[in-house]
Design an enzyme around this catalytic site. Structure first.
Site, short mmCIF file in Angstrom:
data_model
loop_
_atom_site.label_atom_id
_atom_site.label_comp_id
_atom_site.label_asym_id
_atom_site.label_seq_id
_atom_site.Cartn_x
_atom_site.Cartn_y
_atom_site.Cartn_z
CD GLN A 117 2.09 15.26 2.10
OE1 GLN A 117 2.46 14.96 3.22
NE2 GLN A 117 1.50 14.40 1.30
N GLY A 125 -2.04 13.51 -3.06
CA GLY A 125 -3.45 13.71 -2.76
C GLY A 125 -3.73 15.11 -2.23
NE ARG A 171 -1.66 9.76 11.88
CZ ARG A 171 -0.78 10.37 11.07
NH1 ARG A 171 -1.19 10.94 9.94
NH2 ARG A 171 0.49 10.42 11.40
CG MET A 219 4.09 7.93 5.26
SD MET A 219 4.39 8.74 6.84
CE MET A 219 2.74 8.92 7.45
N GLY A 220 2.40 3.75 3.36
CA GLY A 220 1.83 2.40 3.44
C GLY A 220 0.47 2.38 4.14
CG HIS A 238 -2.67 4.96 0.06
ND1 HIS A 238 -3.16 4.56 1.27
CD2 HIS A 238 -1.79 5.96 0.32
CE1 HIS A 238 -2.58 5.27 2.24
NE2 HIS A 238 -1.76 6.13 1.69
#
Ligand code: AMP
Length: 291
Positions: free
Chosen positions: A162, A156, A196, A30-31, A37
């Site tokens: 997820q 990850g 976040r 999601m950048g 990342h």
């Protein structure tokens, strides 16, 4: 590095690459990139863990798409950090060959009628607190797999539920892609890197490190022989409670593969939590193994 926004264009470009015999490694994101990342991309580019070694390194495709269907009402879809220029530079340095940055209309041309239902794995943990989140996430990952058709995709372990849902989706729906898990990249004080974290003030940022300290305290107790879930969870809560600004949403011990709740730790277990601090909701987990 190519930057492509349209589904048709990315499909025909990747068909050429496939015809040339080059494997495709994929990192969906999601950048708002951080070092977690970047390391994930480097790992994918190296083709490690996926038997993608060949004469050439794989073509590394990275998608950047803030997926509206995995955010609930009142969640941070609108304010989610976005930094396209910075992301493109970082991805280029990490070795990305192609960036796919579709618009919402490109990904959901007719709304979202057909979706992926993920069943029991989506119950409990984050699933209990974010209704519909995993349906939205699995649906967009399925769409991205259909568009990119990667040989391997990298996820990850920070987003543990997820990862398990994606592994199960690929297995149950017989999708021809190898899912490669990647360890959680952390700040020096242990805080799991997250886009976040940008929401945190200096004080909140320091307090947030107590989430991992709590998990590590439970791990230390586990290493001394404690196997009761209640006792291990209590130990983590005790440490996290030292920071009153941290509001735990859940902390649970579950079987690391089935995600079923555990009274007593046997085999491989995951101790996972979510907490609110300031404007952020953060998640983290560790694996406990009985050898
Ligand atoms: P996101 O952009 O947050 O959706 O994350 C994209 C991918 O990066 C997912 O597979 C995440 O699990 C992974 N990821 C996010 N944070 C980290 C981290 N701290 N360490 C390793 N992987 C991560």
């Amino acid at each position: 590095m190519e930057i492509i926004e349209r589904v048709g264009e990315v499909r025909s470009r990747l068909a050429e690459i496939r015809r040339a015999g080059r494997p495709i490694a994929f990192v969906p994101t999601m950048g708002a990139f951080h070092e977690g990342h970047i390391e994930l991309m480097r790992r994918a580019k190296a083709g490690r863990g996926a038997a993608l070694f060949g004469a050439e390194p794989p073509c590394l495709v990275v998608s950047i798409f803030v997926n509206p269907t995995q955010f609930g009402p009142g969640e941070d879809y609108r304010s989610y950090p976005r930094d396209m220029q910075g992301d493109l530079e970082k991805a280029r340095e990490a070795g990305a060959d192609l960036i796919f940055t579709p618009s919402v209309e490109e990904m959901y041309p007719t709304g979202d009628c057909a979706t992926i239902e993920v069943g029991r794995l989506a119950e409990g943990m984050c699933g209990s607190h974010r209704p519909g989140h995993f349906r939205g996430m699995a649906t967009v990952v399925c769409k991205l797999f259909n568009i990119i058709q990667p040989d391997a995709a990298y996820f990850g372990e920070k987003d543990y539920q997820q990862l398990k849902i994606i592994q199960r989706m690929v297995e149950d729906l017989r999708m021809p892609v190898k899912i490669v898990p990647f360890h959680t990249v952390r700040e020096p004080d242990g805080l799991a890197m997250s886009s976040r974290n940008a929401y945190l003030s200096v004080e909140e940022r320091q307090a947030a490190a107590f989430l991992y300290k709590g998990l590590k305290a439970a791990e230390t107790l586990f290493e001394k022989g404690e196997r009761s879930s209640a006792a291990l969870i209590e130990e983590a809560k005790r440490v996290i409670a030292a920071e009153p600004s941290l509001r735990l949403q859940y902390i649970e011990l579950r079987n690391a593969d089935t995600l079923q709740p555990l009274q007593t730790v046997t085999g491989k277990a995951v101790l996972a939590l979510a907490a609110h601090i300031g404007k952020a909701r953060l998640i983290d987990n560790i694996i406990l193994r009985v050898s």
